[in-house]
Design a protein around this motif. Sequence first.
Motif, PDB file in Angstrom:
ATOM      1  N   ASN A 247       0.943  -1.191   0.076  1.00 11.21           N
ATOM      2  CA  ASN A 247      -0.012  -0.097   0.066  1.00 11.21           C
ATOM      3  C   ASN A 247       0.824   1.030  -0.090  1.00 11.21           C
ATOM      4  O   ASN A 247       1.373   1.732   0.904  1.00 11.21           O
ATOM      5  CB  ASN A 247      -0.823   0.063   1.253  1.00 11.21           C
ATOM      6  CG  ASN A 247      -1.813   1.218   1.126  1.00 11.21           C
ATOM      7  OD1 ASN A 247      -1.946   1.841   0.132  1.00 11.21           O
ATOM      8  ND2 ASN A 247      -2.558   1.312   2.197  1.00 11.21           N
ATOM      9  N   PHE A 248       1.063   1.974  -1.285  1.00  8.06           N
ATOM     10  CA  PHE A 248       1.765   2.937  -1.233  1.00  8.06           C
ATOM     11  C   PHE A 248       1.251   4.155  -1.144  1.00  8.06           C
ATOM     12  O   PHE A 248       1.712   5.219  -1.194  1.00  8.06           O
ATOM     13  CB  PHE A 248       2.568   2.961  -2.466  1.00  8.06           C
ATOM     14  CG  PHE A 248       3.537   1.905  -2.818  1.00  8.06           C
ATOM     15  CD1 PHE A 248       3.712   1.201  -3.907  1.00  8.06           C
ATOM     16  CD2 PHE A 248       4.534   1.736  -1.879  1.00  8.06           C
ATOM     17  CE1 PHE A 248       4.759   0.225  -4.044  1.00  8.06           C
ATOM     18  CE2 PHE A 248       5.670   0.791  -1.767  1.00  8.06           C
ATOM     19  CZ  PHE A 248       5.618   0.054  -2.909  1.00  8.06           C
ATOM     20  N   ARG A 249      -0.156   4.195  -1.180  1.00 11.39           N
ATOM     21  CA  ARG A 249      -0.816   5.319  -1.123  1.00 11.39           C
ATOM     22  C   ARG A 249      -0.518   6.396  -0.044  1.00 11.39           C
ATOM     23  O   ARG A 249      -0.598   6.039   1.032  1.00 11.39           O
ATOM     24  CB  ARG A 249      -2.326   5.218  -1.200  1.00 11.39           C
ATOM     25  CG  ARG A 249      -3.047   6.385  -1.666  1.00 11.39           C
ATOM     26  CD  ARG A 249      -4.473   5.948  -1.904  1.00 11.39           C
ATOM     27  NE  ARG A 249      -4.668   4.987  -2.881  1.00 11.39           N
ATOM     28  CZ  ARG A 249      -5.338   3.642  -2.636  1.00 11.39           C
ATOM     29  NH1 ARG A 249      -6.036   3.585  -1.635  1.00 11.39           N
ATOM     30  NH2 ARG A 249      -5.438   3.160  -3.706  1.00 11.39           N
ATOM     31  N   GLY A 250      -0.253   7.517  -0.297  1.00  7.08           N
ATOM     32  CA  GLY A 250      -0.007   8.459   0.544  1.00  7.08           C
ATOM     33  C   GLY A 250       1.510   8.543   1.461  1.00  7.08           C
ATOM     34  O   GLY A 250       1.750   9.353   2.036  1.00  7.08           O
ATOM     35  N   LEU A 251       2.136   7.555   0.745  1.00  2.01           N
ATOM     36  CA  LEU A 251       3.569   7.312   1.466  1.00  2.01           C
ATOM     37  C   LEU A 251       4.550   8.044   0.868  1.00  2.01           C
ATOM     38  O   LEU A 251       5.330   8.549   1.492  1.00  2.01           O
ATOM     39  CB  LEU A 251       4.056   5.639   1.581  1.00  2.01           C
ATOM     40  CG  LEU A 251       3.262   5.043   2.497  1.00  2.01           C
ATOM     41  CD1 LEU A 251       3.822   3.470   2.117  1.00  2.01           C
ATOM     42  CD2 LEU A 251       3.713   5.455   3.935  1.00  2.01           C
ATOM     43  N   PHE A 252       4.266   8.488  -0.536  1.00  2.00           N
ATOM     44  CA  PHE A 252       5.545   8.912  -1.244  1.00  2.00           C
ATOM     45  C   PHE A 252       5.427  10.391  -1.287  1.00  2.00           C
ATOM     46  O   PHE A 252       6.509  10.917  -1.554  1.00  2.00           O
ATOM     47  CB  PHE A 252       5.777   8.226  -2.615  1.00  2.00           C
ATOM     48  CG  PHE A 252       6.590   6.849  -2.175  1.00  2.00           C
ATOM     49  CD1 PHE A 252       5.686   5.607  -2.470  1.00  2.00           C
ATOM     50  CD2 PHE A 252       7.683   6.918  -1.794  1.00  2.00           C
ATOM     51  CE1 PHE A 252       6.326   4.757  -2.530  1.00  2.00           C
ATOM     52  CE2 PHE A 252       8.410   5.727  -1.709  1.00  2.00           C
ATOM     53  CZ  PHE A 252       7.542   4.529  -2.047  1.00  2.00           C
ATOM     54  N   LYS A 253       4.204  11.026  -1.466  1.00  5.20           N
ATOM     55  CA  LYS A 253       4.121  12.330  -1.954  1.00  5.20           C
ATOM     56  C   LYS A 253       5.000  13.285  -1.341  1.00  5.20           C
ATOM     57  O   LYS A 253       5.872  14.090  -1.883  1.00  5.20           O
ATOM     58  CB  LYS A 253       2.562  12.730  -1.877  1.00  5.20           C
ATOM     59  CG  LYS A 253       2.214  14.107  -2.494  1.00  5.20           C
ATOM     60  CD  LYS A 253       0.699  13.845  -2.992  1.00  5.20           C
ATOM     61  CE  LYS A 253       0.579  15.141  -3.787  1.00  5.20           C
ATOM     62  NZ  LYS A 253      -0.040  16.200  -2.864  1.00  5.20           N
TER      63      LYS A 253
ATOM     64  N   ASN B 218       6.722  -2.017   4.202  1.00  6.42           N
ATOM     65  CA  ASN B 218       6.456  -1.951   2.809  1.00  6.42           C
ATOM     66  C   ASN B 218       7.157  -0.709   2.115  1.00  6.42           C
ATOM     67  O   ASN B 218       6.671  -0.876   0.840  1.00  6.42           O
ATOM     68  CB  ASN B 218       5.150  -2.096   2.548  1.00  6.42           C
ATOM     69  CG  ASN B 218       4.103  -1.126   3.282  1.00  6.42           C
ATOM     70  OD1 ASN B 218       4.838  -0.368   3.714  1.00  6.42           O
ATOM     71  ND2 ASN B 218       2.862  -1.280   2.982  1.00  6.42           N
ATOM     72  N   ARG B 219       7.491  -0.030   2.768  1.00  4.90           N
ATOM     73  CA  ARG B 219       8.498   1.025   2.075  1.00  4.90           C
ATOM     74  C   ARG B 219       9.825   0.913   1.636  1.00  4.90           C
ATOM     75  O   ARG B 219      10.568   1.657   0.998  1.00  4.90           O
ATOM     76  CB  ARG B 219       8.356   2.350   2.827  1.00  4.90           C
ATOM     77  CG  ARG B 219       6.984   2.999   3.057  1.00  4.90           C
ATOM     78  CD  ARG B 219       6.948   3.687   4.356  1.00  4.90           C
ATOM     79  NE  ARG B 219       7.730   4.889   4.075  1.00  4.90           N
ATOM     80  CZ  ARG B 219       7.718   5.939   4.797  1.00  4.90           C
ATOM     81  NH1 ARG B 219       6.889   5.769   6.162  1.00  4.90           N
ATOM     82  NH2 ARG B 219       8.447   7.073   4.612  1.00  4.90           N
ATOM     83  N   GLN B 258       4.764  -3.523  -8.937  1.00  7.20           N
ATOM     84  CA  GLN B 258       4.984  -2.732  -7.513  1.00  7.20           C
ATOM     85  C   GLN B 258       5.732  -1.406  -7.780  1.00  7.20           C
ATOM     86  O   GLN B 258       5.478  -0.402  -7.166  1.00  7.20           O
ATOM     87  CB  GLN B 258       5.162  -3.603  -6.464  1.00  7.20           C
ATOM     88  CG  GLN B 258       4.239  -4.524  -5.938  1.00  7.20           C
ATOM     89  CD  GLN B 258       3.094  -3.867  -5.753  1.00  7.20           C
ATOM     90  OE1 GLN B 258       2.961  -2.781  -4.816  1.00  7.20           O
ATOM     91  NE2 GLN B 258       1.737  -4.741  -5.807  1.00  7.20           N
ATOM     92  N   ARG B 261       4.309   1.106  -9.948  1.00  6.52           N
ATOM     93  CA  ARG B 261       3.397   1.706  -9.124  1.00  6.52           C
ATOM     94  C   ARG B 261       3.880   2.758  -8.274  1.00  6.52           C
ATOM     95  O   ARG B 261       3.455   4.077  -8.053  1.00  6.52           O
ATOM     96  CB  ARG B 261       2.459   0.685  -8.488  1.00  6.52           C
ATOM     97  CG  ARG B 261       1.509   0.110  -9.455  1.00  6.52           C
ATOM     98  CD  ARG B 261      -0.139   0.008  -8.845  1.00  6.52           C
ATOM     99  NE  ARG B 261      -0.353   0.608  -7.735  1.00  6.52           N
ATOM    100  CZ  ARG B 261      -0.851   0.032  -6.439  1.00  6.52           C
ATOM    101  NH1 ARG B 261      -1.073  -1.262  -6.631  1.00  6.52           N
ATOM    102  NH2 ARG B 261      -1.124   0.763  -5.476  1.00  6.52           N
ATOM    103  N   MET B 265       3.079   6.528  -8.196  1.00  6.16           N
ATOM    104  CA  MET B 265       2.675   7.577  -6.962  1.00  6.16           C
ATOM    105  C   MET B 265       3.612   8.448  -6.546  1.00  6.16           C
ATOM    106  O   MET B 265       3.231   9.666  -6.240  1.00  6.16           O
ATOM    107  CB  MET B 265       2.581   6.497  -5.556  1.00  6.16           C
ATOM    108  CG  MET B 265       1.347   5.679  -6.015  1.00  6.16           C
ATOM    109  SD  MET B 265      -0.030   5.669  -4.698  1.00  6.16           S
ATOM    110  CE  MET B 265      -1.005   4.418  -5.183  1.00  6.16           C
ATOM    111  N   ALA B 266       4.883   8.231  -6.585  1.00  7.14           N
ATOM    112  CA  ALA B 266       5.753   9.189  -6.225  1.00  7.14           C
ATOM    113  C   ALA B 266       5.845  10.585  -7.026  1.00  7.14           C
ATOM    114  O   ALA B 266       6.036  11.813  -6.739  1.00  7.14           O
ATOM    115  CB  ALA B 266       7.182   8.694  -5.981  1.00  7.14           C
ATOM    116  N   ARG B 268       3.340  11.551  -8.776  1.00  7.35           N
ATOM    117  CA  ARG B 268       2.178  12.365  -8.846  1.00  7.35           C
ATOM    118  C   ARG B 268       2.231  13.558  -8.794  1.00  7.35           C
ATOM    119  O   ARG B 268       2.708  14.175  -7.702  1.00  7.35           O
ATOM    120  CB  ARG B 268       1.196  11.736  -7.944  1.00  7.35           C
ATOM    121  CG  ARG B 268      -0.079  11.367  -8.471  1.00  7.35           C
ATOM    122  CD  ARG B 268      -1.069  10.568  -7.621  1.00  7.35           C
ATOM    123  NE  ARG B 268      -0.386  10.593  -6.336  1.00  7.35           N
ATOM    124  CZ  ARG B 268      -0.926  10.495  -5.412  1.00  7.35           C
ATOM    125  NH1 ARG B 268      -1.901   9.226  -5.604  1.00  7.35           N
ATOM    126  NH2 ARG B 268      -0.599  10.487  -4.097  1.00  7.35           N
TER     127      ARG B 268
END
Lengths: 261, 292
Positions: A247-253, B218-219, B258, B261, B265-266, B268
């Motif tokens: 679940n990467f959402r919100g982690l990277f921004k 998971n990071r 992954q 993805r 996401m990064a 974005r």
Amino acid sequence: MAGPELLLDSSIRLWVVLPIVFITFFVGVLRHYVTQLIHNEKKVDLQQVSDSQVLLHSRILRENGKYLPKQSFAMRKHYFNNPETGFFKKVKRKVIPKNPMTDTSMLTDMMKGNLTNVLPMILIGGWINWAFSGFVTTKVPFPLTLRFKPMLQRGIELISLDASWVSSASWYFLNVFGLRSMYTLILGQDNGADQSRIMQSQMTGAAMAMSPDPNKAFKSEWEALEIVEHKWALENVEEELVCQDLNFRGLFKAEVQVSVD
Amino acid sequence: MLSVSEMLKMRDKLRKWREENYRNSEQIVDVGEELLNEHASKLGDDIWIIYEQVMIAALDCSRDDLAWSCLQELKRQFPDSHRVKRLAGMRLEALERYEDANKLYDSILQDDPTNTAARKRKISILRAQGKSSEAIRELNEYLEQFVGDQEAWHELSELYINEHDYAKAAFCLEELMMTNPHNHLYCEQYAEVKYTQGGLENLELARKYFAQALKLNNRNMRALFGLYMSASHIAASPKVSAKVKKDNMKYGAWAASQISRAYQMAGRGKKENKCSVKAVEEMLESMQITMS
């Protein structure tokens, strides 16, 4: 249920209950500082430190061995338990039984412990018994049987009095145990004013550095390690991982913006 | 001149750096020097530990003047302390006077054979002088007696990796993994060592431990890449059965998806997003291990 409700004089509260609380508390604080002053550095033996660490290591192997590959676990278990060359089998420490009466360091430690803890308790308990005797101090909130009467109502010879009404000496003892958490709050953990903990350790008799018998400790570790089996925790880890989505959402921004600027 | 509140903030910052073992020596020297020169009286008993912290940072930045003054203060307050002696030894090390430092540490050890700090400093002297095989030997002896010292295990694993002795490095990392089963970094480092060792079994182990590291955190992008690499490596090897090959290609494909993805996401909201995503895809393709 027995006895009518007694109404106590409010000056009892002012001049007996509160002073006892304060006395107990301040004596405790005093004891803590005195203990710190006369406490001397415990000389640690290299052998003891090493042994205690080895035992810890073996225990961790037992508990967390399942995260290691099978071979590594077997290798370590072998190191400890091998019938000929295993650590626990081969190493026998020479144990000099430490007789409390003749061993000087332990003797002085014991004496100091007694002096700082038991002596003040006896003195002050006795003084309170003498000074504040002959009247009822407080009532415990739960009913007690008659057997408690001679213990809690020293100096008050009233047969019909409810056992819940106690004298000042018992209020003092209540305080000694009750103020423990106050000491922890104000003096920090592990303080010298904590009597009940010291009494506990005296009762169990366990010495601190485990010097009495490393051999026995080794033997029990050996037995415990023998029966442990290796169940690899990582057996199905990939399957589990692949089924779910990282679940990467919100982690990277936010992170990326910070690092780029 | 700082106000009291700013001073308190600085003191708290120093404490945070101390507790979390940060090594930002220049910042510590800046903040600490100002704090010590202006507000020494208001710090109370904290001042001694701040002296120690600032002194070590000053040694890192080669500020010998500052280190010397801190050492003098500490010596004045704690004349017989082993801890202060160790700091004096560290200063000698920083000046490269290794013989004198060694003598100092030996005297500490004579006094107190269980003093771990002095022994570790002696090993770091050996490392600074470049005598890595001796350092390894000393560290092994140290660890025989103090099995639980995790810093030492980590240092030993680094030394072994530098010597390319991967099997022994893996052993050290296993120790660390055992005592800290929830630390994903140890898992990942172990997996990397196993991957470097090579061979089908080690690759499988590496894949498993990369997966474990991902499970714990998971990071961890490095573990994700490692998973992809080890899975594709196994899948490309000629000796595996068809089922294993299929499994590993599945893992590899999952890891690749992954990764893309994550980069999507990064990136974005940034303009370069499209190019970077494409770059990632190309990179993944080029990392494919083929049989040629």
